[in-house]
Every structure is written in C-alpha cells, then in structure tokens.
Write an enzyme that holds these catalytic residues in place. Sequence first.
Site, PDB file in Angstrom:
ATOM      1  N   TRP A   1      62.649  -1.917  -7.543  1.00  0.00           N
ATOM      2  CA  TRP A   1      63.948  -1.941  -6.863  1.00  0.00           C
ATOM      3  C   TRP A   1      64.573  -3.330  -7.090  1.00  0.00           C
ATOM      4  O   TRP A   1      63.908  -4.349  -6.896  1.00  0.00           O
ATOM      5  CB  TRP A   1      63.727  -1.668  -5.372  1.00  0.00           C
ATOM      6  CG  TRP A   1      64.966  -1.663  -4.534  1.00  0.00           C
ATOM      7  CD1 TRP A   1      66.134  -1.008  -4.792  1.00  0.00           C
ATOM      8  CD2 TRP A   1      65.149  -2.331  -3.273  1.00  0.00           C
ATOM      9  NE1 TRP A   1      67.033  -1.222  -3.778  1.00  0.00           N
ATOM     10  CE2 TRP A   1      66.455  -2.025  -2.835  1.00  0.00           C
ATOM     11  CE3 TRP A   1      64.342  -3.152  -2.484  1.00  0.00           C
ATOM     12  CZ2 TRP A   1      66.970  -2.514  -1.645  1.00  0.00           C
ATOM     13  CZ3 TRP A   1      64.845  -3.628  -1.288  1.00  0.00           C
ATOM     14  CH2 TRP A   1      66.147  -3.315  -0.883  1.00  0.00           C
TER      15      TRP A   1
ATOM     16  N   LYS B   1      66.193   6.427   4.904  1.00  0.00           N
ATOM     17  CA  LYS B   1      66.230   7.699   4.153  1.00  0.00           C
ATOM     18  C   LYS B   1      65.625   8.838   4.955  1.00  0.00           C
ATOM     19  O   LYS B   1      66.221   9.899   5.053  1.00  0.00           O
ATOM     20  CB  LYS B   1      65.466   7.580   2.841  1.00  0.00           C
ATOM     21  CG  LYS B   1      65.472   6.223   2.210  1.00  0.00           C
ATOM     22  CD  LYS B   1      66.673   5.970   1.373  1.00  0.00           C
ATOM     23  CE  LYS B   1      66.664   4.508   0.995  1.00  0.00           C
ATOM     24  NZ  LYS B   1      67.492   4.185  -0.114  1.00  0.00           N
TER      25      LYS B   1
ATOM     26  N   ASP C   1      55.781  -1.466   0.413  1.00  0.00           N
ATOM     27  CA  ASP C   1      57.172  -1.154   0.734  1.00  0.00           C
ATOM     28  C   ASP C   1      57.233   0.356   0.910  1.00  0.00           C
ATOM     29  O   ASP C   1      57.072   1.119  -0.043  1.00  0.00           O
ATOM     30  CB  ASP C   1      58.072  -1.605  -0.425  1.00  0.00           C
ATOM     31  CG  ASP C   1      59.543  -1.323  -0.136  1.00  0.00           C
ATOM     32  OD1 ASP C   1      59.838  -0.640   0.866  1.00  0.00           O
ATOM     33  OD2 ASP C   1      60.404  -1.781  -0.915  1.00  0.00           O
TER      34      ASP C   1
HETATM   35  N1  KET Z   1      62.673  -0.573  -0.678  1.00  0.00           N
HETATM   36  C1  KET Z   1      62.984   0.259  -1.687  1.00  0.00           C
HETATM   37  C2  KET Z   1      61.960   0.567  -2.696  1.00  0.00           C
HETATM   38  C3  KET Z   1      64.270   0.809  -1.751  1.00  0.00           C
HETATM   39  O1  KET Z   1      64.539   1.630  -2.741  1.00  0.00           O
HETATM   40  C4  KET Z   1      65.232   0.485  -0.778  1.00  0.00           C
HETATM   41  C5  KET Z   1      66.589   1.002  -0.873  1.00  0.00           C
HETATM   42  C6  KET Z   1      64.832  -0.373   0.257  1.00  0.00           C
HETATM   43  C7  KET Z   1      63.541  -0.883   0.280  1.00  0.00           C
HETATM   44  C8  KET Z   1      65.722  -0.827   1.361  1.00  0.00           C
HETATM   45  O2  KET Z   1      66.453   0.097   2.002  1.00  0.00           O
HETATM   46  P1  KET Z   1      66.930  -0.200   3.500  1.00  0.00           P
HETATM   47  O3  KET Z   1      68.199   0.517   3.605  1.00  0.00           O
HETATM   48  O4  KET Z   1      67.044  -1.690   3.656  1.00  0.00           O
HETATM   49  O5  KET Z   1      65.839   0.357   4.358  1.00  0.00           O
HETATM   50  N2  KET Z   1      67.060   1.538  -1.923  1.00  0.00           N
HETATM   51  C9  KET Z   1      68.355   2.198  -2.124  1.00  0.00           C
HETATM   52  C10 KET Z   1      69.524   1.560  -1.455  1.00  0.00           C
HETATM   53  C11 KET Z   1      69.745   0.114  -1.781  1.00  0.00           C
HETATM   54  O6  KET Z   1      69.667  -0.303  -2.943  1.00  0.00           O
HETATM   55  O7  KET Z   1      70.003  -0.633  -0.815  1.00  0.00           O
HETATM   56  C12 KET Z   1      68.580   2.385  -3.628  1.00  0.00           C
HETATM   57  O8  KET Z   1      67.748   1.926  -4.423  1.00  0.00           O
HETATM   58  O9  KET Z   1      69.569   3.026  -3.978  1.00  0.00           O
END
Ligand code: KET
Length: 462
Positions: free
Chosen positions: A191, A308, A272
Amino acid sequence: MMGKNSSACSFEEKESDKSLSVAGRRIGSLVRQLAATSMEGQADRDGDLRFQPTAGSAVSAFQHLEQAPEDPILGVTVAYNKDPSPVKLNLGVGAYRTEEGKPLVLDVVRQAEELLIQDRSRYKEYIPIAGLVEFNKLSAKLILGDGSPAIGEKRVATAQCLTGTGSLRVGAEFLSKHYSQHIIYIPVPTWGNHPKIFNLGGLSVKTYRYYDPRTSGLDYEGMLEDLHAAPPGAIVLLHACAHNPTGVDPTQDQWEGIRQLIRLKGLLPFFDSAYQGFASGSLDADAYSVRLFVGDGGECLIAQSFAKNMGLYGERVGALSIVCRSATVATRVESQLKLVIRPMYSSPPIHGASIVATILSDRNLYYNWTVELKNMADRIISMRHQLYDALKARGTPGDWSHIIKQIGMFTFTGLNKDQVSFMTAEYHIYLTSDGRISMAGLSSKTVPHLADAIHAAVLRLG
Ligand code: KET
C-alpha cells in the site's frame, strides 16, 4: 476624593501618552530602517511594509512552494470527479459500492446509530486518550479470537486510533521511541502510504520481495531470503490478509514458514489488518495469520481498521493492539501509547467507536453484520468471475486466471501505466497507475465496459 482621583488619572494619562509617543517614534524609526534595508526596499508613502510577507501584501511567506502532486490513490477520485462523462467508472480507491454503483451504509450501522441517538444518557464528552475501553476490548477480541489466551492473560495493550492509518502511525512512533531496532521491512509492492507513514513515524524503511510478476503469485523464496538477511530485531510489516495491491496471500503452510523464520531471527511482526472479513467473507478465517503468530506466545503489533469491513470509512475508527509477554509489560506499554497519542490528537473521536462497540457487543447485530459482510465479500468474488469470463469471451490475449485467484478488494491486473492512461483517456475508467482495480467498485452493469477497455488496451499497447 473625586478631584484627587481625577487629577491622578490625568497625570497617568499624560505619562502613558508620553510613553506611547516614545514607543511610536521607536516603531516609526524601525519601520524606516527596515524599509531602507529591505531587499525590495519599498515601503509605500503611508509607511505600509510591502516587503513583509506576513503583512498580507504581494509576497507570500509560502511563495516558494511548488504544487504538490495528488495522492496516487485518493487523487484518482479527484480526477474521476472532474470527468463529466456519463460512462465514467471509479475503480481507484478501495471503497465498496453496491450493484447500483452507490456507496453502502450497512443496515447494522444504521441500527446501531438509531440506538445511540435514542440513548439520552450519551454525551459528547472527551473520551480517554486510549479511546473507549469497551471498543478496545471488543476490537482485540475480534482480531485475536474469542478465547484468546493473550487476552485472558491481559497481555494485550489496545488503543483506539484513527483507523488503520492512524494505528500504523501511532505504532511507528511508539516503536521509534521505545524499541531497540528502527528498521522496518515492508513488502514489494505494498500500500503506497506505508513507506510514508513509517518514515514520518521515525522508522527507517527497507523492503522484502513479495510478489513475482512472472507467476502472478507470491515470491515465497525471495521473501524468506530477504527476511533471513534482515538485522536481528528488525520490524516486519505483514498484511494480515487480502494483500494490497496484489491480492496474493501466503498459504497456511507458507504463513507457518514465515512465522518460524521471524521468531527464529527475533524479528518483530507488525500486522496491518485493513480487510478482516473481506478476503474470505469470514472474520475468523481472515484473522488466521495474526492468530498463528499470537498463538506461539510471542509479541507483535496489530493495526486494525473498521473502514472497509463495517463501511465506516469516514468515521475513522480503528485500533492498535500490542501483544506483550506479560500483563505488567502490557500495562506499561499502554501508558506509553497514551504519551504518544496525547500530543498528536489528544484523544480519538467518539461516534465511530460507539457504533463498532454497539455492533460487536450485541449478539443479533453482530450476527447481522457477519451476514452483510459475507454479502459484500461474495459480490466482490462474483465480480472477479464476471470480469474473467468477459475477457475470455472477448479472447483478450494473456492469462487472466489471476483475476479469480487473487483475494480481497483488488485485482492486480498487470496492466502497465500506458495501458491505464489509455483506459482513462478513451474509456473514462479510473484506476491507480500500477494497474490495480478495486473490484468492489465494479458491478454486473459495468463489467462489459471494463472488459472492452482492457481488451482494447492490451491489443493497442500489449
Ligand atoms: N492498510 C492497507 C493495507 C490499506 O489498503 C489501507 C487503505 C489502510 C491500511 C488504511 O485505511 P484506513 O481508512 O486508514 O483504515 N487502503 C485504501 C484507501 C486508501 O488508500 O486510503 C486503498 O488502498 O484504496
């Protein structure tokens, strides 16, 4: 009395007049001096300082700044929003959409919010620095499992954080303050926010091999080799499930191999967990890797997100759990986590965590959540099959079986930057430039459009 007072008063006024005029003269001369020595050397006739950036005049204190690029993932949505085309499709950010292409608020979330609104005993007071106690307990239980010995032995320190991102960031700052080793290994690819979070959190980022484009699968040997070569004690970032962006997870046997190597070398795992429930549709199955590591009695960190799996993206609700060797250490760890959090944002928000705690603590709501979660996961899996079938039907050159083999929200298509640009320019389909597609943004209606675009991109720029 009056006279005395009034004369005293006028004496003071005269004195202050005098000191004011002295101060005024000093400021005047300072202004003239500054004007004479300024780079631009211009004060206008009224004595305004034109050269002073903070005085709201021509030159800004931030004049030197360059326009920053948009975020590689969230910037895709910005570009999508600007496109007037009626056929445009956003497959960039990992956010769930319904078959109608609409964002989804889960029924259980609506129900929990109703309960919260009706409960007049609830306030909007600050919550503790480490968050809602009930939420923390339930979050740890969700990821570690019902009868987890680590929880039973009170070896887990949990802090409610600003979702996955915030949990990773708090974890990074905690480690950079209190852990002997500051190197963290992250997979290639990963990511896009990971390296930035860890760098800013005070850690030094190195990488380990993860994805093999030749097999569209895991480079297990490469991963073990790189972790074997890591310095003792190094931190290792592991995606708990549904690896982003590749959708490639280790098998259970491979997880066991990874665990043995990590424990043998005394490396520190940092999980994560952003997609629990989204990979397989089962919350327990998706916690397999974490529970495997915690089951051996060793230590690890876990960053959990409810963005999610509960669709609480904008509520920013998640948790950082640190599994320790003993209850005494866990208590101290929690006290130190609070010292990291307090100057960062003081304490976390109340609403999202209350929703999660309400759902996780109510048997019916919890059950209904698992049903809704499974529906979301199943819809994504069905999109994988539909896209695969559509490409087969078109005879698109290439082996597309990875679309149905990969796990979680994303398909790592293998399309290159130029092909992605072509799809955006010609078909108004928005995805990240590494060729990642958010399958959750697709529907039966939009699959043919996407398949047409991929087909054309491969033929044109293959
Ligand atoms: N870890 C991973 C692996 C991840 O894909 C995301 C979000 C997050 C943590 C953090 O998400 P949060 O909303 O802070 O719980 N991924 C999606 C959104 C983004 O980039 O913020 C994405 O990859 O589209």
